[in-house]
Design an enzyme around this catalytic site. Structure first.
Site, PDB file in Angstrom:
ATOM      1  N   ASP A  41       0.865  -1.190   0.000  1.00 20.89           N
ATOM      2  CA  ASP A  41       0.000   0.000   0.000  1.00 20.89           C
ATOM      3  C   ASP A  41       0.895   1.231   0.000  1.00 20.89           C
ATOM      4  O   ASP A  41       1.670   1.446   0.945  1.00 20.89           O
ATOM      5  CB  ASP A  41      -0.907  -0.022   1.231  1.00 20.89           C
ATOM      6  CG  ASP A  41      -1.963   1.077   1.183  1.00 20.89           C
ATOM      7  OD1 ASP A  41      -2.071   1.734   0.137  1.00 20.89           O
ATOM      8  OD2 ASP A  41      -2.670   1.273   2.185  1.00 20.89           O
ATOM      9  N   GLU A 133      -2.341   0.211  -4.711  1.00 17.10           N
ATOM     10  CA  GLU A 133      -2.512  -0.962  -3.856  1.00 17.10           C
ATOM     11  C   GLU A 133      -2.461  -2.223  -4.711  1.00 17.10           C
ATOM     12  O   GLU A 133      -3.023  -2.258  -5.810  1.00 17.10           O
ATOM     13  CB  GLU A 133      -3.857  -0.865  -3.126  1.00 17.10           C
ATOM     14  CG  GLU A 133      -4.075  -1.898  -2.055  1.00 17.10           C
ATOM     15  CD  GLU A 133      -5.403  -1.678  -1.350  1.00 17.10           C
ATOM     16  OE1 GLU A 133      -5.765  -2.512  -0.501  1.00 17.10           O
ATOM     17  OE2 GLU A 133      -6.084  -0.675  -1.668  1.00 17.10           O
ATOM     18  N   HIS A 535     -32.887 -21.466 -33.196  1.00 16.02           N
ATOM     19  CA  HIS A 535     -34.173 -21.741 -33.835  1.00 16.02           C
ATOM     20  C   HIS A 535     -34.106 -21.494 -35.337  1.00 16.02           C
ATOM     21  O   HIS A 535     -34.695 -22.241 -36.135  1.00 16.02           O
ATOM     22  CB  HIS A 535     -35.260 -20.866 -33.210  1.00 16.02           C
ATOM     23  CG  HIS A 535     -35.695 -21.316 -31.856  1.00 16.02           C
ATOM     24  ND1 HIS A 535     -36.167 -22.588 -31.614  1.00 16.02           N
ATOM     25  CD2 HIS A 535     -35.719 -20.679 -30.654  1.00 16.02           C
ATOM     26  CE1 HIS A 535     -36.471 -22.710 -30.328  1.00 16.02           C
ATOM     27  NE2 HIS A 535     -36.201 -21.566 -29.737  1.00 16.02           N
TER      28      HIS A 535
END
Length: 595
Positions: A41, A133, A535
């Site tokens: 961090d 981070e 279909h």
């Protein structure tokens, strides 16, 4: 009491305490201590970058942002209570000498990329949680180099400082959940190592306040503290019976995993990006030129991000937040994939101008529906099988949606504009007076989740054929005379014309296929396209085999089409409320098919 022969044996229902103990044993069995995870961090990242670029800010209380909102603050300002996501005017009252610096995300992205180059040396598959981070799996790096996790963490921090001039804090633990907690212990510019030992983990987690765990926010903390008296992670295990009785299985598993010090240890698979966005917050204003300028800046940022990732999008969404904090979204579906700033700005400006005059405090742009093949220039309208069936210069629009069918449309309707080649989706409900046209030039007629009338596919290039195709959606198709007239008009296109009359696909109540009865939510756009293609392909295969043997005449195919139309109409019957409520018959479709 003796149990008679044939009497059912009743087993006692397990108590919440027994359920909790069983879950704890199962979770404990899944503990993995073979991985070493590192969470990094950056220390006050935005503020640190500004101080690095402007050394005169060093030692002064400083915040990145404006009087409206603060992105972050340096450690000198945090001593006065100034923090991220705090309104700037409140921060100024807490610290009168606070220096405000405007945000510059291009600068922050540049330094973030420098840090990520260092991350890749230790873990090419690192997980970026934000610009400042990341999670790194350093298991292989430690084993291959014969270094301890503490030595690797120190080396990583030193390399980042040498290449960027920025400091960071590091936490090392057996899983990602604990690594994030550890990185916050010795901030700023420090590190904390939690050994891969079960006893060390349980000792560390036992006295840890529940608020330190990612995923437990203020609301959950208040519930656990005030209702159950849970303050530490160890107490989550002690009162597991209450958790099992009060919370869902998912929440209970999470709470018990936290109490045991368990977290994710696997590296998640890379997922395909679904969208990319950019937004900006600013002081509320209704000045149109200023809003258009801010929109241009956002479009440029979005375009640059798309170019970096080689993305071309087709659906552009404009997000607006008014001065009264009302959030609106407007989407534009284009008939080509775009990436440039000019095109993004052009379409976004049209949508924005339609909403003005309006006082706004936030604007954002999101691009989605990316091209599957990032390097292919193919037209987005040629993605489904329907584009091969619909041939010729069919440019007319079929206005087959009448007032009765408009009421069955969902809240997000589609309006095709032939001049701008775009479709605008709004969150407001469709009015009965709206006229909605469905263009045969797009494949959205298959993907649209609002269609409640049958879709007919025909191939013809003359004006008469198009006119008859449009009339096919009217009630006149029910009469025998109209059917015979259609046969004569399409006599030159036996195969395709018969096929067009044979397929009638619609989505009853927005989610039930009128042909086979399968249920598919409106959000499944690609799946609905594939279902329509299925279909259509099935129909073409039957036509090919039948016409090859000559056992089916054209009149017979039309009779089958009429029967299919009648079946579809029966399925389209809904409640008297014109589609506002799901008919009760829809809940028994699956049951009937299973029987």
């Amino acid at each position: 009491m003796e149990i008679g022969r044939g009497s059912p044996i009743t087993r006692p229902t397990p108590t919440p305490k027994q359920v909790a103990n069983k879950k704890i044993l199962e979770l404990e069995a899944s503990r993995d201590l073979s991985k070493i995870w590192l969470h990094i961090d950056m220390d006050a990242f935005y503020a640190a970058v500004e101080t690095l670029e402007n050394p005169s800010l060093k030692g002064k209380p400083m915040a990145v942002g404006s009087m409206s909102m603060i992105c972050t603050a340096n450690y000198e300002a945090r001593k006065f209570g100034v923090r991220a996501a705090m309104p700037g005017f409140i921060a100024h009252k807490l610290c009168p000498d606070l220096v405000f610096v405007p945000t510059n995300f291009e600068k922050y992205t540049y330094y973030s990329e420098l840090t990520r180059k260092v991350f890749r040396r230790y873990d090419p598959d690192f997980i970026a949680a934000s610009l400042d981070e990341a999670y790194l799996n350093i298991t292989e790096s430690c084993n291959e180099r014969g270094l301890s996790s503490e030595e690797v963490a120190a080396e990583l921090r030193n390399n980042i400082y040498e290449e960027t001039g920025l400091t960071c804090s590091v936490g090392v633990a057996p899983n990602r959940l604990l690594a994030k907690v550890c990185s916050d212990i010795n901030k700023p510019n420090g590190q904390y190592i939690l050994p891969n030992d079960r006893k060390a983990v349980t000792t560390f987690i036992s006295s840890l306040p529940i608020r330190k765990i990612g995923g437990i926010g203020k609301v959950t903390e208040t519930i656990l503290k005030d209702v159950l008296g849970i303050n530490t992670c160890e107490e989550l295990l002690q009162k597991g019976a209450f958790l099992c009785a009060l919370f869902s299985h998912c929440s209970t598993d999470f709470f018990l995993s936290v109490g045991l010090g368990l977290g994710r240890t696997d590296t998640p698979e890379q997922k395909l990006r679904k969208s990319i966005s950019s937004e900006r917050t600013f002081s509320a204003t209704g000045d149109e030129p200023m809003l258009l300028q801010k929109l241009a800046d956002i479009a440029e940022t979005l375009s640059n991000d798309m170019q970096k990732e080689c993305l071309w999008g087709r659906t552009l969404t404009l997000k607006l937040k008014t001065a009264s904090f009302e959030v609106r979204t407007r989407a534009v579906s284009l008939q080509k994939f775009i990436q440039s700033k000019e095109e993004i700005q052009t379409y976004a400006s049209k949508v924005l101008k339609a909403e003005l005059p309006l006082s706004l405090r936030l604007m954002g742009l999101r691009m989605s529906q990316f091209r599957d093949d990032k390097c292919s220039p193919r037209d987005p309208m040629q993605k489904t099988l329907a584009s091969f069936v619909i041939s010729g210069n069919v440019t007319a629009s079929a206005t087959c949606v009448n007032k009765s069918s408009i009421s069955e449309f969902s809240d997000e309707h589609q309006i095709c504009d032939a001049q701008t080649d775009l479709s605008v989706h709004r969150e407001s409900s469709a009015s009965n007076d709206n006229k909605i046209s469905l263009s045969y030039e797009t494949n959205d007629v298959l993907a649209s989740n609002q269609l409640s009338c049958g879709l007919k596919f025909a191939s013809t290039s003359n004006a008469d054929g198009i006119e008859n195709m449009g009339n096919g959606c009217s009630e006149k198709c029910d009469s025998v005379e109209t059917k015979n007239e259609m046969i004569s008009n399409f006599s030159g296109h036996k195969t395709v014309a018969a096929s067009s009359q044979k397929v009638e696909l619609s989505w009853v109540d927005g989610y039930i296929c009128s042909v086979c009865g399968i249920e598919m939510p409106p959000s499944f756009i690609e799946e609905r396209q594939e279902h329509s293609d299925y279909h259509l392909a099935e129909m073409l295969q039957e036509e090919e085999s039948v016409y090859g043997t000559g056992h089916l005449t054209q009149e017979r195919s039309v009779r089958k089409a009429l029967q299919a139309k009648e079946n579809a109409r029966k399925k389209l019957k809904s409640s008297p409320n014109k589609g506002r409520h799901i008919p009760i018959d829809a809940f028994f479709i699956k049951g009937k098919k299973n029987l």
